[in-house]
Write an enzyme that holds these catalytic residues in place. Structure first.
Site, PDB file in Angstrom:
ATOM      1  N   LYS A   1      60.766  47.702  16.911  1.00  0.00           N
ATOM      2  CA  LYS A   1      61.513  48.963  16.871  1.00  0.00           C
ATOM      3  C   LYS A   1      62.105  49.233  15.488  1.00  0.00           C
ATOM      4  O   LYS A   1      62.540  50.347  15.214  1.00  0.00           O
ATOM      5  CB  LYS A   1      62.609  48.987  17.936  1.00  0.00           C
ATOM      6  CG  LYS A   1      63.743  48.012  17.740  1.00  0.00           C
ATOM      7  CD  LYS A   1      64.784  48.187  18.826  1.00  0.00           C
ATOM      8  CE  LYS A   1      65.967  47.250  18.613  1.00  0.00           C
ATOM      9  NZ  LYS A   1      67.022  47.469  19.611  1.00  0.00           N
ATOM     10  N   ASP A   2      62.131  48.222  14.595  1.00  0.00           N
ATOM     11  CA  ASP A   2      62.610  48.417  13.225  1.00  0.00           C
ATOM     12  C   ASP A   2      61.523  48.901  12.280  1.00  0.00           C
ATOM     13  O   ASP A   2      61.821  49.275  11.141  1.00  0.00           O
ATOM     14  CB  ASP A   2      63.181  47.108  12.661  1.00  0.00           C
ATOM     15  CG  ASP A   2      64.489  46.701  13.314  1.00  0.00           C
ATOM     16  OD1 ASP A   2      65.161  47.581  13.890  1.00  0.00           O
ATOM     17  OD2 ASP A   2      64.841  45.510  13.248  1.00  0.00           O
TER      18      ASP A   2
ATOM     19  N   ARG B   1      69.461  57.401  20.151  1.00  0.00           N
ATOM     20  CA  ARG B   1      68.878  57.400  21.506  1.00  0.00           C
ATOM     21  C   ARG B   1      69.915  56.946  22.523  1.00  0.00           C
ATOM     22  O   ARG B   1      70.130  57.617  23.551  1.00  0.00           O
ATOM     23  CB  ARG B   1      67.649  56.479  21.547  1.00  0.00           C
ATOM     24  CG  ARG B   1      67.037  56.325  22.955  1.00  0.00           C
ATOM     25  CD  ARG B   1      65.988  55.219  22.960  1.00  0.00           C
ATOM     26  NE  ARG B   1      66.543  53.941  22.564  1.00  0.00           N
ATOM     27  CZ  ARG B   1      67.101  53.059  23.411  1.00  0.00           C
ATOM     28  NH1 ARG B   1      67.163  53.322  24.704  1.00  0.00           N
ATOM     29  NH2 ARG B   1      67.564  51.908  22.966  1.00  0.00           N
ATOM     30  N   ARG B   2      70.558  55.813  22.260  1.00  0.00           N
ATOM     31  CA  ARG B   2      71.571  55.315  23.196  1.00  0.00           C
ATOM     32  C   ARG B   2      72.729  56.300  23.324  1.00  0.00           C
ATOM     33  O   ARG B   2      73.255  56.511  24.416  1.00  0.00           O
ATOM     34  CB  ARG B   2      72.063  53.942  22.753  1.00  0.00           C
ATOM     35  CG  ARG B   2      71.033  52.836  22.964  1.00  0.00           C
ATOM     36  CD  ARG B   2      71.457  51.532  22.324  1.00  0.00           C
ATOM     37  NE  ARG B   2      70.466  50.476  22.578  1.00  0.00           N
ATOM     38  CZ  ARG B   2      70.326  49.403  21.828  1.00  0.00           C
ATOM     39  NH1 ARG B   2      71.107  49.217  20.765  1.00  0.00           N
ATOM     40  NH2 ARG B   2      69.409  48.489  22.123  1.00  0.00           N
TER      41      ARG B   2
ATOM     42  N   ARG C   1      77.628  49.215  13.784  1.00  0.00           N
ATOM     43  CA  ARG C   1      76.457  48.539  13.231  1.00  0.00           C
ATOM     44  C   ARG C   1      76.715  47.061  13.031  1.00  0.00           C
ATOM     45  O   ARG C   1      77.819  46.568  13.189  1.00  0.00           O
ATOM     46  CB  ARG C   1      76.049  49.199  11.908  1.00  0.00           C
ATOM     47  CG  ARG C   1      75.284  50.510  12.096  1.00  0.00           C
ATOM     48  CD  ARG C   1      74.516  50.887  10.863  1.00  0.00           C
ATOM     49  NE  ARG C   1      73.677  49.798  10.408  1.00  0.00           N
ATOM     50  CZ  ARG C   1      73.458  49.516   9.128  1.00  0.00           C
ATOM     51  NH1 ARG C   1      74.028  50.245   8.175  1.00  0.00           N
ATOM     52  NH2 ARG C   1      72.673  48.512   8.789  1.00  0.00           N
TER      53      ARG C   1
ATOM     54  N   ARG D   1      78.281  42.588  16.305  1.00  0.00           N
ATOM     55  CA  ARG D   1      78.733  43.630  17.228  1.00  0.00           C
ATOM     56  C   ARG D   1      79.519  43.043  18.393  1.00  0.00           C
ATOM     57  O   ARG D   1      80.519  43.610  18.835  1.00  0.00           O
ATOM     58  CB  ARG D   1      77.537  44.446  17.725  1.00  0.00           C
ATOM     59  CG  ARG D   1      77.079  45.492  16.713  1.00  0.00           C
ATOM     60  CD  ARG D   1      75.888  46.281  17.200  1.00  0.00           C
ATOM     61  NE  ARG D   1      74.634  45.589  16.931  1.00  0.00           N
ATOM     62  CZ  ARG D   1      73.458  46.020  17.338  1.00  0.00           C
ATOM     63  NH1 ARG D   1      73.366  47.124  18.066  1.00  0.00           N
ATOM     64  NH2 ARG D   1      72.363  45.353  17.032  1.00  0.00           N
TER      65      ARG D   1
ATOM     66  N   CYS E   1      64.888  57.469  13.028  1.00  0.00           N
ATOM     67  CA  CYS E   1      66.138  56.981  13.605  1.00  0.00           C
ATOM     68  C   CYS E   1      67.156  58.102  13.760  1.00  0.00           C
ATOM     69  O   CYS E   1      68.241  57.895  14.294  1.00  0.00           O
ATOM     70  CB  CYS E   1      66.704  55.842  12.770  1.00  0.00           C
ATOM     71  SG  CYS E   1      67.121  56.331  11.098  1.00  0.00           S
TER      72      CYS E   1
END
Length: 306
Positions: A84-85, A132-133, A150, A156, A243
């Site tokens: 996903k990165d 998205r989240r 981040r 986190r 993103c």
């Protein structure tokens, strides 16, 4: 199969990235026990700046840029990424050569007090920098206060434990690989809270013209995961997703059929379009492209403009 006597694997320096690189090393060693394998941890621009919103400083490619430059400069042989990165369009002469078997692709809520999204009090703060989240949270709970958040997984969680927010959302795959699955208090249903494209997938990148390494990586490639990744990324390519764009896509096999669920949402979650499509795995690219066009035609274009 001929293979080089020595392979250099590049990875980010975060604990999760090192674990993922080690998973690739173990797979390679099992397939080629006489080959020497070195893991080369590298700093990336995305890791250096952990306060700015990722979209504002160059996007998710900041987690792959330095690794890809080293690949192109022949300083390393392969690079290991969280899929996903990776940018939708890779630099010239670089390819996604293989994927390991996908871990659980879902998103997990970590809310020590409330436990579930429905139990969070009105106005509770949820830390995430994922558009998205953020959009999916606002669809579920428009009253929540979304706080930019981040850092790597452990960073986190440390911020959460200090009380900076009431909850955060993380990929359950990362928590599992770090043996922190117990921190998850709720795992979202992937059909409703559709994952990011590539979430849960470890991808291996190499030079397109390095045929020896490409052939070697086929020995550890998990074909169903690779096909799913191809489907999701072909969808993203049509949508020109970045993103900055609230897009989710999750492809998987249901028996012999390949199914993908997808969503485009406005950034504030006020509007969204969902679609599902099932087809033959031989047409993975086409399935991804077709569902992207369906999303755009049914209101996705308007969502992307908001």
């Amino acid at each position: 199969m001929k293979h080089p006597p020595f392979i250099r694997i590049a990875t980010r320096k975060s604990p999760l990235a090192r674990i993922q690189a080690e998973a690739v090393r173990q797979k390679l060693f099992a397939a080629f026990p006489k080959m020497a394998i070195e893991i080369v941890p590298m700093n990336t621009s995305g890791d250096a700046n952990t306060t700015a919103v990722l979209a504002d400083i160059g996007g998710k490619g900041l987690f792959t840029k330095e690794l890809e430059e080293s690949l192109l400069g022949n300083k390393i042989d392969i690079a290991v990424h969280s899929l996903k990165d990776m940018e939708t369009h890779l630099p010239s002469n670089l390819i996604m050569a293989a994927t390991l078997e996908r871990e659980d692709p879902g998103d997990a809520l970590v809310a020590p007090g409330a436990k579930t999204i429905s139990n969070l009090p009105k106005g509770a703060s949820v830390g995430t920098s994922s558009v998205r989240r953020t959009a999916l949270l606002r669809i579920l709970r428009p009253d929540l206060n979304i706080v930019p958040f981040r850092g790597n997984v452990t960073t986190r969680l440390a911020k959460l434990d200090k009380g900076e927010v009431d909850a955060t959302i993380l990929a359950i795959a990362g928590l599992k690989r770090l043996n922190m699955e117990g921190r998850a208090t709720e795992i979202f249903n992937t059909e409703h809270f559709i994952p990011a494209v590539g979430q849960g997938i470890i991808a291996i990148e190499c030079r397109e013209d390095n045929n020896v390494v490409r052939d070697m990586l086929q020995a550890i490639n998990h074909s169903p995961t690779y096909i799913a990744a191809t489907t999701e990324r072909s969808m993203l390519a049509v949508l020109d997703g970045s993103c900055r764009t609230p897009i989710g896509g999750y492809a998987r096999f249901e028996g012999e059929a390949l199914r993908i669920d997808a969503i485009i949402a406005s950034k504030d979650g006020s509007s969204h379009v969902r679609a599902s499509r099932t087809g033959n795995a031989k047409d993975a690219l086409g399935i991804g492209q077709d569902i992207a066009r369906e999303l755009l035609e049914n209101g996705g274009r308007e969502c992307l403009k908001q």
